[in-house]
Design a protein around this motif. Structure first.
Motif, PDB file in Angstrom:
ATOM      1  N   ALA A  80     -10.960 126.878  16.303  1.00 43.74           N
ATOM      2  CA  ALA A  80     -11.732 127.506  15.601  1.00 43.74           C
ATOM      3  C   ALA A  80     -11.603 127.186  14.187  1.00 43.74           C
ATOM      4  O   ALA A  80     -12.230 126.497  13.306  1.00 43.74           O
ATOM      5  CB  ALA A  80     -12.547 128.806  15.966  1.00 43.74           C
ATOM      6  N   SER A  81     -10.121 127.694  13.775  1.00 47.99           N
ATOM      7  CA  SER A  81      -9.449 127.250  13.241  1.00 47.99           C
ATOM      8  C   SER A  81      -9.645 126.128  12.295  1.00 47.99           C
ATOM      9  O   SER A  81      -9.410 125.256  11.089  1.00 47.99           O
ATOM     10  CB  SER A  81      -8.081 128.065  12.874  1.00 47.99           C
ATOM     11  OG  SER A  81      -8.454 129.665  12.949  1.00 47.99           O
ATOM     12  N   ALA A  82      -9.134 125.463  13.565  1.00 48.89           N
ATOM     13  CA  ALA A  82      -9.040 123.270  12.684  1.00 48.89           C
ATOM     14  C   ALA A  82      -9.811 122.473  12.407  1.00 48.89           C
ATOM     15  O   ALA A  82     -10.398 121.870  11.433  1.00 48.89           O
ATOM     16  CB  ALA A  82      -7.744 122.812  14.156  1.00 48.89           C
ATOM     17  N   ALA A  83     -11.485 123.344  13.480  1.00 46.84           N
ATOM     18  CA  ALA A  83     -12.072 122.746  13.181  1.00 46.84           C
ATOM     19  C   ALA A  83     -12.887 123.140  11.456  1.00 46.84           C
ATOM     20  O   ALA A  83     -14.214 122.709  10.919  1.00 46.84           O
ATOM     21  CB  ALA A  83     -13.402 123.356  14.103  1.00 46.84           C
ATOM     22  N   LEU A  84     -13.018 124.818  11.914  1.00 42.73           N
ATOM     23  CA  LEU A  84     -13.642 124.441  10.276  1.00 42.73           C
ATOM     24  C   LEU A  84     -12.925 124.855   9.113  1.00 42.73           C
ATOM     25  O   LEU A  84     -13.571 123.955   8.081  1.00 42.73           O
ATOM     26  CB  LEU A  84     -13.576 126.788  10.764  1.00 42.73           C
ATOM     27  CG  LEU A  84     -14.481 127.216   8.913  1.00 42.73           C
ATOM     28  CD1 LEU A  84     -15.438 126.680   9.180  1.00 42.73           C
ATOM     29  CD2 LEU A  84     -14.484 128.809   9.222  1.00 42.73           C
ATOM     30  N   SER A  85     -11.755 124.127   9.289  1.00 42.65           N
ATOM     31  CA  SER A  85     -10.600 124.231   8.247  1.00 42.65           C
ATOM     32  C   SER A  85     -11.284 122.167   8.199  1.00 42.65           C
ATOM     33  O   SER A  85     -11.205 121.864   6.308  1.00 42.65           O
ATOM     34  CB  SER A  85      -9.391 123.911   8.367  1.00 42.65           C
ATOM     35  OG  SER A  85      -8.502 125.705   8.053  1.00 42.65           O
ATOM     36  N   GLY A  86     -11.249 121.209   8.830  1.00 45.76           N
ATOM     37  CA  GLY A  86     -11.236 120.239   8.658  1.00 45.76           C
ATOM     38  C   GLY A  86     -12.405 119.710   8.297  1.00 45.76           C
ATOM     39  O   GLY A  86     -13.431 118.519   7.630  1.00 45.76           O
ATOM     40  N   LEU A  87     -14.116 120.349   8.250  1.00 47.28           N
ATOM     41  CA  LEU A  87     -15.152 120.575   8.497  1.00 47.28           C
ATOM     42  C   LEU A  87     -15.011 120.060   6.417  1.00 47.28           C
ATOM     43  O   LEU A  87     -15.592 120.266   6.017  1.00 47.28           O
ATOM     44  CB  LEU A  87     -15.945 121.673   8.922  1.00 47.28           C
ATOM     45  CG  LEU A  87     -16.389 120.952  10.384  1.00 47.28           C
ATOM     46  CD1 LEU A  87     -17.439 122.161  11.309  1.00 47.28           C
ATOM     47  CD2 LEU A  87     -17.410 119.905  10.540  1.00 47.28           C
ATOM     48  N   LEU A  88     -14.039 121.944   6.326  1.00 48.29           N
ATOM     49  CA  LEU A  88     -14.269 122.195   4.918  1.00 48.29           C
ATOM     50  C   LEU A  88     -14.017 121.240   3.758  1.00 48.29           C
ATOM     51  O   LEU A  88     -14.142 121.357   3.107  1.00 48.29           O
ATOM     52  CB  LEU A  88     -13.708 123.267   4.609  1.00 48.29           C
ATOM     53  CG  LEU A  88     -15.874 124.563   5.247  1.00 48.29           C
ATOM     54  CD1 LEU A  88     -14.245 125.665   4.962  1.00 48.29           C
ATOM     55  CD2 LEU A  88     -16.330 124.715   4.264  1.00 48.29           C
ATOM     56  N   ALA A  89     -12.360 120.657   4.816  1.00 43.68           N
ATOM     57  CA  ALA A  89     -12.042 119.884   4.078  1.00 43.68           C
ATOM     58  C   ALA A  89     -12.529 118.313   4.005  1.00 43.68           C
ATOM     59  O   ALA A  89     -12.694 117.218   2.915  1.00 43.68           O
ATOM     60  CB  ALA A  89     -10.538 119.802   4.521  1.00 43.68           C
ATOM     61  N   ALA A  90     -13.633 118.135   4.726  1.00 44.37           N
ATOM     62  CA  ALA A  90     -14.357 116.859   4.569  1.00 44.37           C
ATOM     63  C   ALA A  90     -15.623 116.743   3.369  1.00 44.37           C
ATOM     64  O   ALA A  90     -15.508 116.349   2.579  1.00 44.37           O
ATOM     65  CB  ALA A  90     -14.939 116.243   5.800  1.00 44.37           C
ATOM     66  N   ALA A  91     -16.224 118.306   3.374  1.00 38.16           N
ATOM     67  CA  ALA A  91     -17.239 118.619   2.462  1.00 38.16           C
ATOM     68  C   ALA A  91     -17.496 118.243   1.149  1.00 38.16           C
ATOM     69  O   ALA A  91     -18.219 118.137   0.608  1.00 38.16           O
ATOM     70  CB  ALA A  91     -17.812 119.350   3.497  1.00 38.16           C
ATOM     71  N   ILE A  92     -16.656 119.307   0.768  1.00 35.68           N
ATOM     72  CA  ILE A  92     -15.846 119.908  -0.346  1.00 35.68           C
ATOM     73  C   ILE A  92     -16.235 118.384  -1.804  1.00 35.68           C
ATOM     74  O   ILE A  92     -16.294 118.385  -2.509  1.00 35.68           O
ATOM     75  CB  ILE A  92     -15.286 120.669  -0.264  1.00 35.68           C
ATOM     76  CG1 ILE A  92     -15.441 121.689   0.194  1.00 35.68           C
ATOM     77  CG2 ILE A  92     -14.739 120.683  -2.155  1.00 35.68           C
ATOM     78  CD1 ILE A  92     -14.570 123.333  -0.049  1.00 35.68           C
ATOM     79  N   PRO A  93     -15.335 117.538  -0.813  1.00 32.28           N
ATOM     80  CA  PRO A  93     -15.065 116.320  -1.842  1.00 32.28           C
ATOM     81  C   PRO A  93     -16.628 115.577  -1.755  1.00 32.28           C
ATOM     82  O   PRO A  93     -16.879 115.084  -2.788  1.00 32.28           O
ATOM     83  CB  PRO A  93     -13.956 115.673  -1.414  1.00 32.28           C
ATOM     84  CG  PRO A  93     -13.509 115.943  -0.151  1.00 32.28           C
ATOM     85  CD  PRO A  93     -14.082 117.345   0.431  1.00 32.28           C
ATOM     86  N   ALA A  94     -17.116 115.481  -0.202  1.00 29.64           N
ATOM     87  CA  ALA A  94     -18.555 114.400   0.073  1.00 29.64           C
ATOM     88  C   ALA A  94     -19.693 115.400  -1.001  1.00 29.64           C
ATOM     89  O   ALA A  94     -19.674 114.221  -1.840  1.00 29.64           O
ATOM     90  CB  ALA A  94     -18.559 114.973   1.716  1.00 29.64           C
ATOM     91  N   VAL A  95     -19.568 116.227  -1.617  1.00 28.45           N
ATOM     92  CA  VAL A  95     -20.469 116.805  -1.847  1.00 28.45           C
ATOM     93  C   VAL A  95     -19.995 116.393  -3.480  1.00 28.45           C
ATOM     94  O   VAL A  95     -20.392 116.631  -4.197  1.00 28.45           O
ATOM     95  CB  VAL A  95     -20.130 118.694  -2.223  1.00 28.45           C
ATOM     96  CG1 VAL A  95     -21.845 119.337  -2.949  1.00 28.45           C
ATOM     97  CG2 VAL A  95     -21.223 118.610  -0.442  1.00 28.45           C
ATOM     98  N   PHE A  96     -18.864 116.630  -4.027  1.00 28.83           N
ATOM     99  CA  PHE A  96     -18.371 116.020  -5.323  1.00 28.83           C
ATOM    100  C   PHE A  96     -18.625 115.059  -5.520  1.00 28.83           C
ATOM    101  O   PHE A  96     -18.896 114.723  -6.877  1.00 28.83           O
ATOM    102  CB  PHE A  96     -16.915 116.494  -5.654  1.00 28.83           C
ATOM    103  CG  PHE A  96     -16.423 116.253  -6.952  1.00 28.83           C
ATOM    104  CD1 PHE A  96     -16.620 117.092  -7.719  1.00 28.83           C
ATOM    105  CD2 PHE A  96     -15.611 114.719  -6.993  1.00 28.83           C
ATOM    106  CE1 PHE A  96     -15.986 116.950  -9.052  1.00 28.83           C
ATOM    107  CE2 PHE A  96     -15.247 114.709  -8.795  1.00 28.83           C
ATOM    108  CZ  PHE A  96     -15.473 115.532  -9.322  1.00 28.83           C
ATOM    109  N   SER A  97     -18.349 113.819  -5.367  1.00 30.72           N
ATOM    110  CA  SER A  97     -18.117 112.687  -4.567  1.00 30.72           C
ATOM    111  C   SER A  97     -20.530 112.039  -4.569  1.00 30.72           C
ATOM    112  O   SER A  97     -20.645 111.772  -5.952  1.00 30.72           O
ATOM    113  CB  SER A  97     -17.742 112.011  -3.495  1.00 30.72           C
ATOM    114  OG  SER A  97     -18.533 110.420  -4.175  1.00 30.72           O
ATOM    115  N   VAL A  98     -21.095 113.109  -4.434  1.00 28.06           N
ATOM    116  CA  VAL A  98     -22.382 112.948  -4.765  1.00 28.06           C
ATOM    117  C   VAL A  98     -22.810 113.203  -5.302  1.00 28.06           C
ATOM    118  O   VAL A  98     -23.543 112.659  -6.449  1.00 28.06           O
ATOM    119  CB  VAL A  98     -23.164 113.507  -3.574  1.00 28.06           C
ATOM    120  CG1 VAL A  98     -24.492 113.613  -3.055  1.00 28.06           C
ATOM    121  CG2 VAL A  98     -23.222 113.313  -1.762  1.00 28.06           C
TER     122      VAL A  98
END
Length: 294
Positions: A98-116
């Motif tokens: 759960a820790s690795a999955a949640l961290s991985g999702l947020l690590a990908a989502a934040i720069p993606a939202v910033f880029s959009v």
């Protein structure tokens, strides 16, 4: 060509970063497997990396960054140090999947939202590809673990802080290297992470109780730390190159698939077979790559 270069460089960063995580994990394991061991391995690898980067920048004549570039580099390093510490604490509590999955999702989502927001929409197909990539990250990172425990609230928030920090790191590193060279932004990043991890280790040492098993830095630990420094630094350079060759969201999302490399290395060297869920996640990741790069 820029789009394909963007995607290929990001995937190369994912491969190299995954190898760096595997090396770091092996170093922490041989150092004792504690939080103190993790911080020592991080500091050892980051100090090695900083030394090489500083000498390289001096020999190449790169100008030391100032202003916003310096600030972004230090912020990237400090968030990386805090994120790694929180992430290792969350993993040490047993809720690894759960820790690795949640961290991985947020690590990908934040720069993606910033880029959009910053660069505009990447298109419907790529947006769908980002969602599919998020599902792949979750399937790969949240694999079954016989020793896993249910994550409590504090562990959940540690994973959130770690993931947010990694996402900020991806974004700040892009901004730090946007108008400067590659070497000094990474060097200033290491300065920030070394400062934060040193403070955390000092605080942890003060709280260490008598009789507790202390971390030990052996020759094998040093070898793994050297491998971690080389792979992590190379991955960072590839990631920066990917952000310069195209969009930040493409680079960040594809680079966040690095857990697949870690799992494959563990399967190859430690005979740890991937679960069916992780195998499905890797297949989904291939589909996501196709959607993002078409």
């Amino acid at each position: 060509m820029l789009l394909h270069g963007n995607a290929l460089l990001a995937l190369a960063a994912a491969v190299v970063w995954g190898g760096g995580d595997f090396s770091g994990g092996m170093g922490v394991k041989h150092a004792g497997g504690s939080m103190g061991a993790a911080l020592r391995v991080i500091l050892l690898s980051h100090c090695m990396s900083l030394s090489v980067l500083t000498v390289t920048a001096w020999l190449s004549g790169d100008t030391f960054p100032h202003g916003a570039a310096l600030a972004y580099g230090l912020v990237a390093g400090m968030t990386a140090g805090i994120s790694l510490a929180c992430f290792y604490i969350a993993l040490s509590r047993g809720a690894m999947g759960a820790s690795a999955a949640l961290s991985g999702l947020l690590a990908a989502a934040i720069p993606a939202v910033f880029s959009v927001v910053w660069e505009g929409s990447p298109g419907v197909l790529r947006l769908c590809g980002f969602v599919v990539a998020g599902a792949a990250i979750w399937l790969i990172a949240a694999g079954e673990n016989a020793e896993a425990k249910a994550a409590d609230r504090s562990t959940f928030w540690l994973a959130v802080v770690g993931g947010v920090g990694f996402g900020v790191y991806f974004t700040a590193l892009k901004l730090a290297a946007a108008k400067t060279g590659v070497i000094w932004p990474l060097a200033t990043c290491r300065m920030g992470s070394i400062a934060v991890c040193s403070l955390l280790l000092a605080g942890l040492s003060l709280r260490t109780k008598t009789g507790e098993v202390r971390a030990k830095v052996t020759r094998r630990v040093v070898v793994w730390a050297v491998a971690t420094a080389l792979l992590d630094t190379s991955g960072n350079m590839l990631y920066i190159a990917a952000t310069r060759a195209g969009r930040l969201d493409v680079a960040a999302v594809l680079a966040s698939l690095y857990p697949a490399t870690t799992i494959l290395l563990a399967a190859w060297t430690l005979r740890e077979r991937p679960t069916r869920r992780q195998g499905l996640g890797m297949a989904v990741a291939v589909a996501a790559v196709v959607m993002i790069t078409v």
